[in-house]
Design a protein around this motif. Sequence first.
Motif, PDB file in Angstrom:
ATOM      1  N   ASP A 193       0.768  -1.283   0.001  1.00 28.63           N
ATOM      2  CA  ASP A 193       0.127   0.097   0.014  1.00 28.63           C
ATOM      3  C   ASP A 193       0.898   1.209  -0.145  1.00 28.63           C
ATOM      4  OD1 ASP A 193      -2.312  -1.449   0.167  1.00 28.63           O
ATOM      5  OD2 ASP A 193      -2.352  -1.543   2.357  1.00 28.63           O
ATOM      6  N   THR A 196       2.503   1.603  -3.242  1.00 27.90           N
ATOM      7  CA  THR A 196       1.486   2.156  -4.338  1.00 27.90           C
ATOM      8  C   THR A 196       1.250   3.791  -4.213  1.00 27.90           C
ATOM      9  OG1 THR A 196       0.354   0.011  -4.336  1.00 27.90           O
ATOM     10  CG2 THR A 196      -1.159   1.864  -5.254  1.00 27.90           C
ATOM     11  N   ASP A 197       0.987   3.994  -2.970  1.00 31.16           N
ATOM     12  CA  ASP A 197       1.038   5.729  -2.655  1.00 31.16           C
ATOM     13  C   ASP A 197       2.131   6.390  -3.197  1.00 31.16           C
ATOM     14  OD1 ASP A 197      -1.305   5.086  -1.567  1.00 31.16           O
ATOM     15  OD2 ASP A 197      -0.539   5.312   0.556  1.00 31.16           O
ATOM     16  N   SER A 200       2.299   5.828  -7.352  1.00 35.27           N
ATOM     17  CA  SER A 200       1.183   6.763  -8.026  1.00 35.27           C
ATOM     18  C   SER A 200       1.661   8.443  -8.272  1.00 35.27           C
ATOM     19  CB  SER A 200      -0.118   6.871  -7.233  1.00 35.27           C
ATOM     20  OG  SER A 200      -0.145   7.319  -6.058  1.00 35.27           O
ATOM     21  N   TRP A 228       5.391  -7.926  -8.527  1.00 33.68           N
ATOM     22  CA  TRP A 228       5.042  -6.325  -8.404  1.00 33.68           C
ATOM     23  C   TRP A 228       6.200  -5.692  -9.390  1.00 33.68           C
ATOM     24  CZ3 TRP A 228       8.011  -2.115  -7.109  1.00 33.68           C
ATOM     25  CH2 TRP A 228       7.353  -0.841  -6.870  1.00 33.68           C
ATOM     26  N   HIS A 232       4.978  -3.484 -12.958  1.00 35.43           N
ATOM     27  CA  HIS A 232       5.378  -1.897 -13.054  1.00 35.43           C
ATOM     28  C   HIS A 232       6.456  -1.918 -14.015  1.00 35.43           C
ATOM     29  CE1 HIS A 232       3.088  -1.797  -9.345  1.00 35.43           C
ATOM     30  NE2 HIS A 232       2.784  -0.765  -9.325  1.00 35.43           N
TER      31      HIS A 232
END
Length: 301
Positions: A193, A196-197, A200, A228, A232
């Motif tokens: 998480d 991801t933050d 982004s 992962w 990406h």
Amino acid sequence: EWAWRIWQRLIRREHDAKVDAVFSLWVALLLLQPHEILNSDDWSMLLEECRLPDEAALAMLLFARITRPRLTLKEHWTFLQKKPADQPKVDFELDLIHEPDHCLRDAFSKTIGRHMEACAPSIAPQIFANLAAADSLMRLCSSSHQGVDPFRLHRQSIEKHDGRFITKLDALVDAARDVVTHKVKATPNRAFDQATDLFSSKIPILERLAVFAVTYAAESSADETLAWLLQHKLIYQYKTDVFRFLEVNYPAASEDLRQQVIDAASSGPLGALFDGLSEDTLLYDRFNLIVRLRTFVPWCV
């Protein structure tokens, strides 16, 4: 001169008990003044004098102030191969990458770094904001392309600097690394998480911090972390950070995931980020990565 006299008194609080009662008030007053009223190391020494947890808010204000990026103007050096009329009159420089760090990293470690549990939720957004602002300013005064980290030559590894000239940027990146490390350890089930933050944001230095976070995602399997990385499309980006990522996770992954990594490496660098690179450069990057993978797991490549 008045600011310097106040500063001189404040940094001697250990030898003058009367300073304790006015330390926070006078530092707050200095923080209201222009940054140039003290030099960078003077501000860092004030941070080192903060006593946490009581003065945690003050310490965070100081660190955010010291590491807030600023552009400086300097006279342009004229090069003989260009006509003077074709050259700019001034150069823009980011202070964080040119100012040496004499005591900021130590000041952070001795204050905020020892109280991460209390400070991380508040200091993390300020650290990330300063890194984002630094990225924007670097792009204003350079020709960095989208997706290319303008700090790649100044800080090749998030995990550690290479021991050369240490700057304020190193202190800021180290602080960001320490905050991310704390969050990964405190809430290991939320490492993805956090990544991801950061990812982004589309800001390369923050994306590199995301790679660092997933590298040490203790509650995730090596297969999950490698998946992962592949998802990406980072296998050929942020070389030093990704090599460390692979060194930690690739040997422990399943044969299927290792084969997916090999296939991605064998395909070579793809995408707009690598447009314009020579075939020799692309071939070298592919060879270099495959050699690294063989070093990590000799029997797999």
